[in-house]
Design an enzyme around this catalytic site. Structure first.
Site, PDB file in Angstrom:
ATOM      1  NE  ARG A 126      -3.390   0.171   2.946  1.00 52.53           N
ATOM      2  CZ  ARG A 126      -4.224   0.325   3.951  1.00 52.53           C
ATOM      3  NH1 ARG A 126      -4.499   1.523   4.406  1.00 52.53           N
ATOM      4  NH2 ARG A 126      -4.763  -0.703   4.527  1.00 52.53           N
ATOM      5  CG  ASP A 153      -0.715  -9.374   9.966  1.00 55.21           C
ATOM      6  OD1 ASP A 153      -0.624  -8.231   9.500  1.00 55.21           O
ATOM      7  OD2 ASP A 153      -0.297 -10.394   9.351  1.00 55.21           O
ATOM      8  CG  ASP A 198       2.625 -10.274  11.612  1.00 55.95           C
ATOM      9  OD1 ASP A 198       3.486 -10.403  10.718  1.00 55.95           O
ATOM     10  OD2 ASP A 198       2.320  -9.180  12.121  1.00 55.95           O
TER      11      ASP A 198
HETATM   12  N1  URA Z   1      -5.187  -8.477   7.096  1.00 54.93           N
HETATM   13  C1  URA Z   1      -5.011  -9.282   8.169  1.00 54.93           C
HETATM   14  O1  URA Z   1      -4.071 -10.073   8.212  1.00 54.93           O
HETATM   15  N2  URA Z   1      -5.881  -9.185   9.189  1.00 54.93           N
HETATM   16  C2  URA Z   1      -6.932  -8.348   9.181  1.00 54.93           C
HETATM   17  O2  URA Z   1      -7.711  -8.330  10.140  1.00 54.93           O
HETATM   18  C3  URA Z   1      -7.100  -7.513   8.044  1.00 54.93           C
HETATM   19  C4  URA Z   1      -6.218  -7.597   7.016  1.00 54.93           C
END
Ligand code: URA
Length: 210
Positions: A105, A201, A204
């Site tokens: 982004r 995430d 992650d």
């Molecule tokens: N990307 C992610 O990994 N988690 C979210 O909640 C939104 C986008």
């Protein structure tokens, strides 16, 4: 597929998703669960693939046996979290062709910018399944599908684990021809663009990064 959004409410999917959402779930277990859910979601997203028959011989007699028609599927992973779903789908569709779309982004414009794009040939003749676990704002998914359509893809499906209403609306507006299959439609996006209640995430949690 006729529905724009399909939520797979199968008990196994929902149970495994709950384990993935739990914040104490380890990286190893999260990754394993994602792979297992990918199998179940792949079953749903491939449900209506066109079929033909092949003449084969069983040990007893010849028969016209069902086979999937047409060129191999194209699976396209949106990097990096898409790779978790991709691995699970490849367990079931090992001959599929595979592509990758990398987007980041732009911090000024907040628009997705392409840094990697490599996709199978003859996309116009294949069913393309785009995979990304989290359909949040929908901006990167919509941009990835724009690029795939420019590359020739005509028959596209989008597979995710969790969707936010905002992402579903964005996709419906940008790509009403692309059906979405997900394990759950969550409540909303928070101010940081995370799906709530969500699972955090996905990249992650899958790779043990922060
Ligand atoms: N990307 C992610 O990994 N988690 C979210 O909640 C939104 C986008």
């Amino acid at each position: 597929m006729t529905e724009h959004l399909t939520v797979v409410e199968h008990p196994l999917v929902q149970h495994k998703l709950t384990l993935m959402r739990e914040k104490t779930t380890s990286t190893k277990t999260f990754r394993q669960l994602l792979r297992e859910i990918a199998h179940l979601l792949a079953y749903e997203v491939t449900r209506e693939l066109p079929m033909t028959t092949d003449r084969i011989e069983t040990p007893l007699c010849p028969m016209d046996a069902p086979m999937i028609e047409g060129k191999k599927l194209a699976l396209v992973s949106i990097l990096r979290a898409g790779n978790g779903l991709l691995d699970g789908i490849l367990d079931l569709v090992p001959a599929a062709r595979v592509g990758f779309v990398g987007l980041y982004r732009d911090p000024e414009t907040l628009q997705p910018v392409k840094y990697y794009f490599k996709v199978p040939d003859a996309l116009e003749d294949r069913i393309t399944i785009v995979v990304d676990p989290m359909l949040a704002t929908g901006n990167s998914s919509a941009a990835a599908i724009d690029m795939l359509k420019e590359a020739g893809a005509k028959n596209i499906r989008f597979l995710c684990l969790l969707a936010a209403p905002e992402g579903v609306a964005r996709m419906k507006e940008a790509h009403p021809d692309v059906p979405i299959v997900t394990a759950a439609l969550d409540d909303h996006l928070n101010d940081h663009g995370y799906i709530v209640p969500g699972l955090g995430d996905a990249g992650d949690r899958m790779y043990g990064t922060k």
